[in-house]
Design an enzyme around this catalytic site. Structure first.
Site, PDB file in Angstrom:
ATOM      1  N   ASP A 139       0.995  -1.205  -0.129  1.00 52.59           N
ATOM      2  CA  ASP A 139       0.165  -0.187   0.080  1.00 52.59           C
ATOM      3  C   ASP A 139       0.792   1.347   0.035  1.00 52.59           C
ATOM      4  O   ASP A 139       2.154   1.250   0.029  1.00 52.59           O
ATOM      5  CB  ASP A 139      -0.900   0.036   1.241  1.00 52.59           C
ATOM      6  CG  ASP A 139      -0.337  -0.669   2.480  1.00 52.59           C
ATOM      7  OD1 ASP A 139       0.833  -0.252   2.485  1.00 52.59           O
ATOM      8  OD2 ASP A 139      -0.959  -1.132   3.141  1.00 52.59           O
ATOM      9  N   ASP A 196      -7.449  -4.176  14.596  1.00 60.23           N
ATOM     10  CA  ASP A 196      -8.942  -4.371  14.095  1.00 60.23           C
ATOM     11  C   ASP A 196      -8.889  -5.491  13.008  1.00 60.23           C
ATOM     12  O   ASP A 196      -9.722  -5.922  12.473  1.00 60.23           O
ATOM     13  CB  ASP A 196      -9.521  -3.197  13.726  1.00 60.23           C
ATOM     14  CG  ASP A 196      -8.757  -2.575  12.487  1.00 60.23           C
ATOM     15  OD1 ASP A 196      -7.665  -3.068  11.900  1.00 60.23           O
ATOM     16  OD2 ASP A 196      -9.427  -1.528  12.073  1.00 60.23           O
ATOM     17  N   HIS A 227      -7.264  -5.717  10.136  1.00 68.74           N
ATOM     18  CA  HIS A 227      -6.989  -5.512   8.917  1.00 68.74           C
ATOM     19  C   HIS A 227      -5.947  -5.819   8.356  1.00 68.74           C
ATOM     20  O   HIS A 227      -4.759  -5.498   9.025  1.00 68.74           O
ATOM     21  CB  HIS A 227      -7.346  -4.015   8.428  1.00 68.74           C
ATOM     22  CG  HIS A 227      -6.144  -3.020   8.829  1.00 68.74           C
ATOM     23  ND1 HIS A 227      -6.348  -2.301  10.050  1.00 68.74           N
ATOM     24  CD2 HIS A 227      -5.306  -2.460   8.284  1.00 68.74           C
ATOM     25  CE1 HIS A 227      -5.183  -1.522  10.065  1.00 68.74           C
ATOM     26  NE2 HIS A 227      -4.581  -1.534   9.045  1.00 68.74           N
ATOM     27  N   GLU A 239      -9.855  -2.496   5.235  1.00 70.41           N
ATOM     28  CA  GLU A 239     -10.226  -2.374   6.978  1.00 70.41           C
ATOM     29  C   GLU A 239     -11.732  -3.309   7.022  1.00 70.41           C
ATOM     30  O   GLU A 239     -12.158  -3.707   6.155  1.00 70.41           O
ATOM     31  CB  GLU A 239     -10.326  -0.963   7.135  1.00 70.41           C
ATOM     32  CG  GLU A 239      -8.998  -0.200   6.967  1.00 70.41           C
ATOM     33  CD  GLU A 239      -9.209   1.258   7.314  1.00 70.41           C
ATOM     34  OE1 GLU A 239      -9.786   1.895   6.854  1.00 70.41           O
ATOM     35  OE2 GLU A 239      -8.247   1.499   8.148  1.00 70.41           O
TER      36      GLU A 239
END
Length: 295
Positions: free
Chosen positions: A72, A143, A145, A150
């Site tokens: 990313d 979380d 991801h 996400e």
């Protein structure tokens, strides 16, 4: 699916680096056959990269015939590649400039491309033209991801533009002087489906703050609200973690996977390095302590 549990962050990083080293050497890359490696950024893989640099400097491995594809990159006019907060800068400063990789073979998404969607489509095409990813290394957020996929992301998603959740922005503020206003709110990211297409996936999970995410990834079902859980369905997934990351797992789960450490450690047993192959030296595996005894 394998779960490799090491005592601490440093040992987990070293195990992961050895695994990457061995995969590249065993692949025997050459000008006609490059090894393709997917890579993450962030604090988790930092020590792994340091160990890989050490192996390169020792003459154990070469990245001359390796192509890399990063997961990313941030989007924004203020996030030029030269900015220290960009993932492009992170990779060059912490890894690429210390090894012998051809810069043309180190691929990072361009968050300042004129056409972001075209940039994402071109990235998928570059991966396909390289023959797909042999080994995709990833990290996760608290979380669950992976990359910037996400909670709520499609589990068959491809490389695309993504708005960042508030929790991600807050978590990344430490890289921007803890100023939330400086943290980009958009990014380009490979999709879950992009990573799932890889021949093999290794996910690094360290720290107590990732413990609940590891629990969701290992002990519960596949759920698009915890995108890392998708890799339960990949035929060749290795989760590499430290003790702190196992705090939410059941005791019997930890005991089971620790009992397999004598098997897992064979994956990183010494193999012929580049230097040793050139000299015609045979490497004998040294006995290593069984980590499954400390349960």
């Amino acid at each position: 699916m394998r779960l490799v549990i090491l005592d601490d962050y440093d040992l987990a990083s070293e195990w992961a680096a050895k695994y990457i080293r061995n995969k590249i050497i065993q692949f025997k890359p050459c000008a006609e056959r490059y090894f393709t490696l997917g890579l993450p950024t962030g604090s988790t893989p930092f020590s792994c990269y340091q160990k890989l640099i050490e192996y390169y400097r020792n003459g154990d491995i070469s990245f001359k015939y390796v192509k890399t594809f990063n997961m990313d990159e941030y989007v924004g006019e203020l996030m030029q590649r030269e900015k220290p907060e960009s993932y492009h800068s992170y990779m060059w400063n912490n890894f690429f400039k210390h090894i012998d990789i051809d810069p043309a073979n180190a691929h990072v998404l361009d968050g300042n491309a004129d056409d972001l969607e075209a940039e994402c489509e071109a990235y998928e095409q570059k991966i396909a033209e390289a023959g797909g990813i042999e080994l995709f290394v990833g990290g996760i957020g608290p979380d669950g991801h992976i990359a910037f996929n996400e909670p709520g992301s499609s589990l068959v998603s491809r490389t695309r533009v993504k708005m960042l959740a508030k929790d991600t922005i807050v978590a990344n503020a430490r890289f921007f002087g803890n100023d939330l206003l400086k943290v980009p709110t958009m990014a380009l990211t490979v999709g879950v489906g992009t990573v799932m297409d890889s021949k093999e996936v290794m996910i690094l999970i360290t720290g107590a703050h990732k413990a609940f995410a590891l629990y969701k990834a290992i002990e519960e079902g596949v759920n698009h609200m915890w995108t890392v859980s998708a890799f339960q369905q990949h035929p060749r997934t290795i989760f590499v973690c430290d003790e702190d990351a196992t705090l939410e797992l059941r005791v019997k789960t930890v005991k089971y996977f620790k009992g397999l450490m004598h098997v897992h450690n064979k994956l990183v047993d010494p193999v012929l390095s580049i230097k040793e192959k050139h000299l015609g030296i045979k490497t004998e595996s040294k006995p290593r302590p069984r980590q499954d005894q400390d349960i």
